[in-house]
Design a protein around this motif. Structure first.
Motif, PDB file in Angstrom:
ATOM      1  N   LEU A 102       6.667 -13.082  -2.466  1.00 28.40           N
ATOM      2  CA  LEU A 102       5.515 -13.065  -3.169  1.00 28.40           C
ATOM      3  C   LEU A 102       4.455 -11.687  -2.784  1.00 28.40           C
ATOM      4  CD1 LEU A 102       4.051 -14.097  -6.220  1.00 28.40           C
ATOM      5  CD2 LEU A 102       2.450 -14.854  -4.740  1.00 28.40           C
ATOM      6  N   HIS A 103       4.452 -10.531  -3.467  1.00 29.01           N
ATOM      7  CA  HIS A 103       3.591  -9.484  -3.446  1.00 29.01           C
ATOM      8  C   HIS A 103       2.869  -9.166  -4.988  1.00 29.01           C
ATOM      9  CE1 HIS A 103       7.229  -7.468  -4.109  1.00 29.01           C
ATOM     10  NE2 HIS A 103       6.734  -6.660  -3.889  1.00 29.01           N
ATOM     11  N   VAL A 104       1.755  -8.603  -4.768  1.00 32.65           N
ATOM     12  CA  VAL A 104       0.623  -8.192  -5.940  1.00 32.65           C
ATOM     13  C   VAL A 104       0.893  -6.724  -6.100  1.00 32.65           C
ATOM     14  CG1 VAL A 104      -1.805  -8.332  -7.317  1.00 32.65           C
ATOM     15  CG2 VAL A 104       0.475 -10.464  -6.606  1.00 32.65           C
ATOM     16  N   HIS A 105       0.614  -5.645  -6.341  1.00 34.58           N
ATOM     17  CA  HIS A 105       0.225  -4.076  -6.848  1.00 34.58           C
ATOM     18  C   HIS A 105      -0.553  -4.353  -7.183  1.00 34.58           C
ATOM     19  CE1 HIS A 105       5.022  -3.304  -5.655  1.00 34.58           C
ATOM     20  NE2 HIS A 105       4.759  -4.468  -6.073  1.00 34.58           N
ATOM     21  N   ILE A 106      -1.662  -3.529  -6.496  1.00 36.59           N
ATOM     22  CA  ILE A 106      -2.934  -3.821  -7.139  1.00 36.59           C
ATOM     23  C   ILE A 106      -2.979  -1.022  -6.920  1.00 36.59           C
ATOM     24  CG2 ILE A 106      -5.744  -3.292  -6.755  1.00 36.59           C
ATOM     25  CD1 ILE A 106      -5.124  -5.685  -5.140  1.00 36.59           C
ATOM     26  N   MET A 107      -3.184  -1.137  -7.852  1.00 41.52           N
ATOM     27  CA  MET A 107      -3.190   0.403  -8.148  1.00 41.52           C
ATOM     28  C   MET A 107      -4.703   1.028  -8.917  1.00 41.52           C
ATOM     29  SD  MET A 107       0.733   1.383  -8.920  1.00 41.52           S
ATOM     30  CE  MET A 107       1.305  -0.151  -9.625  1.00 41.52           C
ATOM     31  N   PRO A 108      -5.156   2.098  -8.243  1.00 41.55           N
ATOM     32  CA  PRO A 108      -6.616   2.813  -9.207  1.00 41.55           C
ATOM     33  C   PRO A 108      -6.099   3.480  -9.828  1.00 41.55           C
ATOM     34  CG  PRO A 108      -6.794   2.347  -6.348  1.00 41.55           C
ATOM     35  CD  PRO A 108      -5.555   2.628  -6.512  1.00 41.55           C
ATOM     36  N   ARG A 109      -6.682   4.055 -10.823  1.00 38.79           N
ATOM     37  CA  ARG A 109      -5.659   4.180 -12.136  1.00 38.79           C
ATOM     38  C   ARG A 109      -7.373   5.542 -12.406  1.00 38.79           C
ATOM     39  NH1 ARG A 109      -1.425   2.875 -14.715  1.00 38.79           N
ATOM     40  NH2 ARG A 109      -1.395   5.438 -15.347  1.00 38.79           N
ATOM     41  N   HIS A 110      -6.523   6.806 -12.529  1.00 41.29           N
ATOM     42  CA  HIS A 110      -7.703   7.785 -13.060  1.00 41.29           C
ATOM     43  C   HIS A 110      -6.755   8.091 -14.822  1.00 41.29           C
ATOM     44  CE1 HIS A 110      -7.845   7.920  -9.046  1.00 41.29           C
ATOM     45  NE2 HIS A 110      -9.551   8.181  -9.840  1.00 41.29           N
ATOM     46  N   ASN A 111      -7.880   8.652 -15.764  1.00 39.08           N
ATOM     47  CA  ASN A 111      -7.675   8.529 -17.221  1.00 39.08           C
ATOM     48  C   ASN A 111      -6.699  10.044 -16.820  1.00 39.08           C
ATOM     49  OD1 ASN A 111      -9.143   6.820 -17.889  1.00 39.08           O
ATOM     50  ND2 ASN A 111     -10.987   8.271 -17.846  1.00 39.08           N
ATOM     51  N   GLY A 112      -5.507  10.026 -17.646  1.00 37.47           N
ATOM     52  CA  GLY A 112      -4.590  10.946 -17.953  1.00 37.47           C
ATOM     53  C   GLY A 112      -3.939  10.695 -16.894  1.00 37.47           C
ATOM     54  N   ASP A 113      -3.639  10.366 -15.706  1.00 36.63           N
ATOM     55  CA  ASP A 113      -2.701   9.774 -14.303  1.00 36.63           C
ATOM     56  C   ASP A 113      -1.320   9.724 -15.192  1.00 36.63           C
ATOM     57  OD1 ASP A 113      -2.915   7.555 -14.277  1.00 36.63           O
ATOM     58  OD2 ASP A 113      -3.682   7.386 -12.353  1.00 36.63           O
ATOM     59  N   SER A 114      -0.774   9.283 -14.342  1.00 36.85           N
ATOM     60  CA  SER A 114       1.046   8.954 -14.312  1.00 36.85           C
ATOM     61  C   SER A 114       1.311   8.716 -12.970  1.00 36.85           C
ATOM     62  CB  SER A 114       2.099  10.069 -14.737  1.00 36.85           C
ATOM     63  OG  SER A 114       1.780  10.318 -15.786  1.00 36.85           O
ATOM     64  N   LEU A 115       1.830   7.239 -13.061  1.00 37.90           N
ATOM     65  CA  LEU A 115       2.148   6.627 -12.059  1.00 37.90           C
ATOM     66  C   LEU A 115       3.615   7.115 -11.482  1.00 37.90           C
ATOM     67  CD1 LEU A 115       1.914   2.756 -12.630  1.00 37.90           C
ATOM     68  CD2 LEU A 115       0.814   4.153 -11.177  1.00 37.90           C
ATOM     69  N   LEU A 116       3.878   7.438 -10.238  1.00 34.43           N
ATOM     70  CA  LEU A 116       5.303   7.926 -10.036  1.00 34.43           C
ATOM     71  C   LEU A 116       6.399   6.377  -9.704  1.00 34.43           C
ATOM     72  CD1 LEU A 116       3.901   9.460  -6.582  1.00 34.43           C
ATOM     73  CD2 LEU A 116       4.691  10.692  -8.477  1.00 34.43           C
ATOM     74  N   PRO A 117       7.491   7.111 -10.025  1.00 36.72           N
ATOM     75  CA  PRO A 117       8.170   6.227 -10.058  1.00 36.72           C
ATOM     76  C   PRO A 117       8.444   5.377  -8.492  1.00 36.72           C
ATOM     77  CG  PRO A 117       8.955   8.334 -10.440  1.00 36.72           C
ATOM     78  CD  PRO A 117       7.900   8.688 -10.264  1.00 36.72           C
ATOM     79  N   PRO A 118       8.950   3.804  -8.952  1.00 37.98           N
ATOM     80  CA  PRO A 118       8.460   3.030  -7.907  1.00 37.98           C
ATOM     81  C   PRO A 118      10.160   3.539  -6.736  1.00 37.98           C
ATOM     82  CG  PRO A 118       9.135   1.620  -9.493  1.00 37.98           C
ATOM     83  CD  PRO A 118       9.436   3.195 -10.416  1.00 37.98           C
ATOM     84  N   ALA A 119       9.468   3.223  -5.623  1.00 35.62           N
ATOM     85  CA  ALA A 119       9.978   3.935  -4.299  1.00 35.62           C
ATOM     86  C   ALA A 119      10.778   5.016  -4.450  1.00 35.62           C
ATOM     87  CB  ALA A 119      11.374   2.854  -4.312  1.00 35.62           C
ATOM     88  N   SER A 120       9.730   5.578  -4.740  1.00 43.17           N
ATOM     89  CA  SER A 120      10.102   7.522  -5.118  1.00 43.17           C
ATOM     90  C   SER A 120      10.085   7.949  -3.753  1.00 43.17           C
ATOM     91  CB  SER A 120       9.883   8.178  -6.487  1.00 43.17           C
ATOM     92  OG  SER A 120       8.581   8.415  -6.737  1.00 43.17           O
ATOM     93  N   ARG A 121       8.944   8.112  -3.039  1.00 46.31           N
ATOM     94  CA  ARG A 121       8.991   8.579  -2.051  1.00 46.31           C
ATOM     95  C   ARG A 121       8.233   8.046  -0.830  1.00 46.31           C
ATOM     96  NH1 ARG A 121       3.747  10.108  -0.916  1.00 46.31           N
ATOM     97  NH2 ARG A 121       2.057  10.409  -2.914  1.00 46.31           N
ATOM     98  N   LYS A 122       8.151   8.327   0.767  1.00 46.24           N
ATOM     99  CA  LYS A 122       7.451   7.614   1.285  1.00 46.24           C
ATOM    100  C   LYS A 122       6.509   8.727   1.800  1.00 46.24           C
ATOM    101  CE  LYS A 122       8.105   5.015   5.562  1.00 46.24           C
ATOM    102  NZ  LYS A 122       9.280   4.836   6.714  1.00 46.24           N
ATOM    103  N   GLU A 123       4.896   7.440   1.407  1.00 46.04           N
ATOM    104  CA  GLU A 123       3.713   8.166   2.407  1.00 46.04           C
ATOM    105  C   GLU A 123       3.521   8.937   3.349  1.00 46.04           C
ATOM    106  OE1 GLU A 123       1.749   9.988   1.470  1.00 46.04           O
ATOM    107  OE2 GLU A 123       1.130   9.325  -0.172  1.00 46.04           O
ATOM    108  N   ASP A 124       3.038   9.846   3.849  1.00 45.11           N
ATOM    109  CA  ASP A 124       2.775  10.634   5.806  1.00 45.11           C
ATOM    110  C   ASP A 124       1.410   8.970   6.197  1.00 45.11           C
ATOM    111  OD1 ASP A 124       1.045  11.666   7.045  1.00 45.11           O
ATOM    112  OD2 ASP A 124       1.661  13.693   7.116  1.00 45.11           O
ATOM    113  N   PRO A 125       2.272   9.075   7.075  1.00 48.51           N
ATOM    114  CA  PRO A 125       1.256   7.549   7.788  1.00 48.51           C
ATOM    115  C   PRO A 125      -0.405   8.047   7.717  1.00 48.51           C
ATOM    116  CG  PRO A 125       3.574   8.195   8.842  1.00 48.51           C
ATOM    117  CD  PRO A 125       3.397   8.688   7.806  1.00 48.51           C
TER     118      PRO A 125
END
Length: 141
Positions: A102-125
């Motif tokens: 079980l996991h819950v995703h929490i994503m801060p959003r800004h007006n007019g932004d778009s979510l990247l596709p799921p699992a589309s890129r690995k973030e720099d550590p």
């Protein structure tokens, strides 16, 4: 229902076998940044109890997750100067679940932004570290 697999990636994070950018922890939950974020600050909250998803978690354990989600969402809104917050939780393959703890995703959003596709890129550590520091600071008030 399929049994809980103790070798899923999130169980390994809980045991310290996989690293994570931890932002919050108590006796019942762990919150850490998603390594493949859809937005900056994308955080996951997981129970420490072995639960495949919402269909098999105990009510008590789920209440701990819910409290942590609220805490992290409020901090994320502050830390990332967000206009809103998206909270998502998926159950079973047909429901879009990819990791069966079980996991819950929490994503801060800004007006007019778009979510990247799921699992589309690995973030720099380093970016994950910086975003974790922002969330931790906001949690401390």
């Amino acid at each position: 229902m399929t049994a809980y697999d103790p070798n899923n990636p999130f169980a390994k994070i809980l045991r310290g076998e996989f690293p994570c950018a931890k932002v919050y922890e108590n006796d019942h939950v762990l919150a850490f940044l998603d390594i493949m974020p859809r937005v900056a600050g994308h955080t996951l909250v997981i129970p420490k109890a072995p639960a495949r998803n919402i269909l098999d978690i105990t009510e008590e354990d789920y209440l701990h997750v819910g409290r942590a989600v609220r805490t992290i969402a409020r901090a994320a809104k502050t830390a990332f100067a967000a206009d809103g917050i998206t909270v998502q939780q998926f159950n079973e393959h047909a429901g879009g679940q990819m990791v069966f703890h079980l996991h819950v995703h929490i994503m801060p959003r800004h007006n007019g932004d778009s979510l990247l596709p799921p699992a589309s890129r690995k973030e720099d550590p380093k970016v994950l570290e910086e975003n974790a520091a922002k969330l931790i600071a906001a949690l401390k008030g």
